[in-house]
Write an enzyme that holds these catalytic residues in place. Structure first.
Site, PDB file in Angstrom:
ATOM      1  N   LYS A  51       0.845  -1.202   0.000  1.00 49.35           N
ATOM      2  CA  LYS A  51       0.000   0.000   0.000  1.00 49.35           C
ATOM      3  C   LYS A  51       0.880   1.252   0.000  1.00 49.35           C
ATOM      4  O   LYS A  51       0.629   2.204  -0.745  1.00 49.35           O
ATOM      5  CB  LYS A  51      -0.932  -0.013   1.223  1.00 49.35           C
ATOM      6  N   GLN A  95      -4.683  -1.283   9.585  1.00 50.73           N
ATOM      7  CA  GLN A  95      -4.590  -2.604   8.965  1.00 50.73           C
ATOM      8  C   GLN A  95      -5.258  -3.655   9.852  1.00 50.73           C
ATOM      9  O   GLN A  95      -4.950  -3.765  11.031  1.00 50.73           O
ATOM     10  CB  GLN A  95      -3.101  -2.958   8.723  1.00 50.73           C
ATOM     11  N   ASP A 118     -10.807   2.882   3.785  1.00 49.39           N
ATOM     12  CA  ASP A 118     -11.246   1.485   3.650  1.00 49.39           C
ATOM     13  C   ASP A 118     -12.762   1.425   3.441  1.00 49.39           C
ATOM     14  O   ASP A 118     -13.285   0.395   3.015  1.00 49.39           O
ATOM     15  CB  ASP A 118     -10.883   0.690   4.918  1.00 49.39           C
TER      16      ASP A 118
END
Ligand code: NDP
Length: 287
Positions: A51, A95, A118
């Site tokens: 990422k 995460q 997200d």
């Protein structure tokens, strides 16, 4: 035929790179993503590294805050409060999975919805449910729609989409997106009766189950478009391992019209759509 997620993701990244440069030159804003990684789970470390690398490759700023596995929930909430208030940060990603002593839902709710790249915050799920264009949409489901359109074109109206799986991360949001595309959507799950015959009705079949090679060839209608979200590591005869999807690819590939392979299908689209969300969040911060 295969729907090439790797190539599609590459194309999307280069389009985003152009937009990132334009935003910088027109408004002086360089999108910034901050990722928080708690603990040292090897898979999470690889995901975070990718990422960070891909954000930087398209001209964004990104950094990672690495915290030890015994980090207390309140400490993590403290980090999030600081990041939420930092105007230079446009996207925040924690995460997952988090260590067991931390409540993921509390953490997700503590991220500012405007920086929730997200797309897991209830505010963004609600916006998606309401069809509000301001939603930050979960990345993997966004990727699924882009790949389905890659094969079927932009108009998915009237197609019957069957989604196997109803998680908040994949199954539910991808179903909502398919509904927005005017598909007739059936959501199947572990309690669904006669799953095979439901799947056989699908023009678009999305498998997000988490069981290797779960979808068999006789579950698939000839000419269907198959989107395989699954990522499962299985043992091979030579003692190694390999990644396979939730669809029995080798038998299904000849019956369907198009399928996303694993690896190289939905997977690469997930990070590309994370970059898309980070750019969207940065653009919205201007107004
Ligand atoms: P979850 O475990 O959260 O959800 C799995 C879903 O599958 C559940 O809704 C469950 O039903 C359903 N299910 C389980 N067993 C059956 C069955 N026998 N018949 C019908 N439905 C069943 O998984 P996720 O949604 O998080 O992930 C799904 C897959 O996608 C995984 O392989 C994961 O690794 C992969 N993934 C890939 C990503 C990518 O970037 N490509 C990103 C995220 C996930 P019920 O609700 O009834 O329990």
């Amino acid at each position: 035929m295969n729907i090439d997620g790797k190539l599609t993701a590459k194309k999307l990244r280069s389009e985003l790179a152009v937009e990132v440069a334009e935003l910088k030159s027109s408004c002086g804003i360089q999108p910034k993503l901050t990722v928080i990684l708690v603990g040292e789970d090897p898979a999470s470390q690889v995901y975070v590294k990718n990422k960070i690398k891909q954000t930087q490759e398209i001209g964004m700023i990104s950094d990672v805050i690495k915290l030890p596995i015994n980090t207390e929930q309140d400490e993590l909430l403290g980090y999030l409060a600081r990041l939420n208030n930092d105007a230079n940060i446009h996207g925040i990603l924690v995460q997952l999975p988090l260590p067991k002593h931390i409540d993921e839902s509390v953490i997700i709710s503590a991220i500012s919805p405007d920086k929730d790249v997200d797309g897991f915050h209830a505010m963004n799920s609600g916006r998606l449910f309401n069809g509000d264009s301001g939603a930050l949409i979960p990345c993997t489901p966004q990727g699924c729609i882009i790949l389905a359109k890659q094969h079927l074109g932009n108009d998915l109206s009237g197609l019957h989409a069957v989604v196997i799986g109803r998680s908040n991360i994949v199954g539910k949001p991808v179903s909502m997106l398919l509904l927005q595309e005017n598909c007739t959507v059936t959501i199947a799950h572990s309690r669904t009766k006669d799953l095979a015959s439901i799947c056989r009705q699908a023009d678009i079949l999305v498998a997000a189950v988490g069981i290797a090679k779960f979808v068999k060839v006789d579950w698939v209608k000839a000419g269907a478009t198959v989107i395989d979200v699954g990522i499962n590591r299985i043992s091979t005869d030579d003692g190694g391992t390999k990644l396979v999807g939730d669809v029995d690819y080798d038998s299904v590939v000849d019956k369907c019209a198009a399928i996303t392979p694993v690896p190289g299908g939905v997977g690469p689209m997930t990070i590309a759509c994370l970059l898309k969300n980070t750019l969207a969040a940065a653009k919205r911060s201007v107004h």
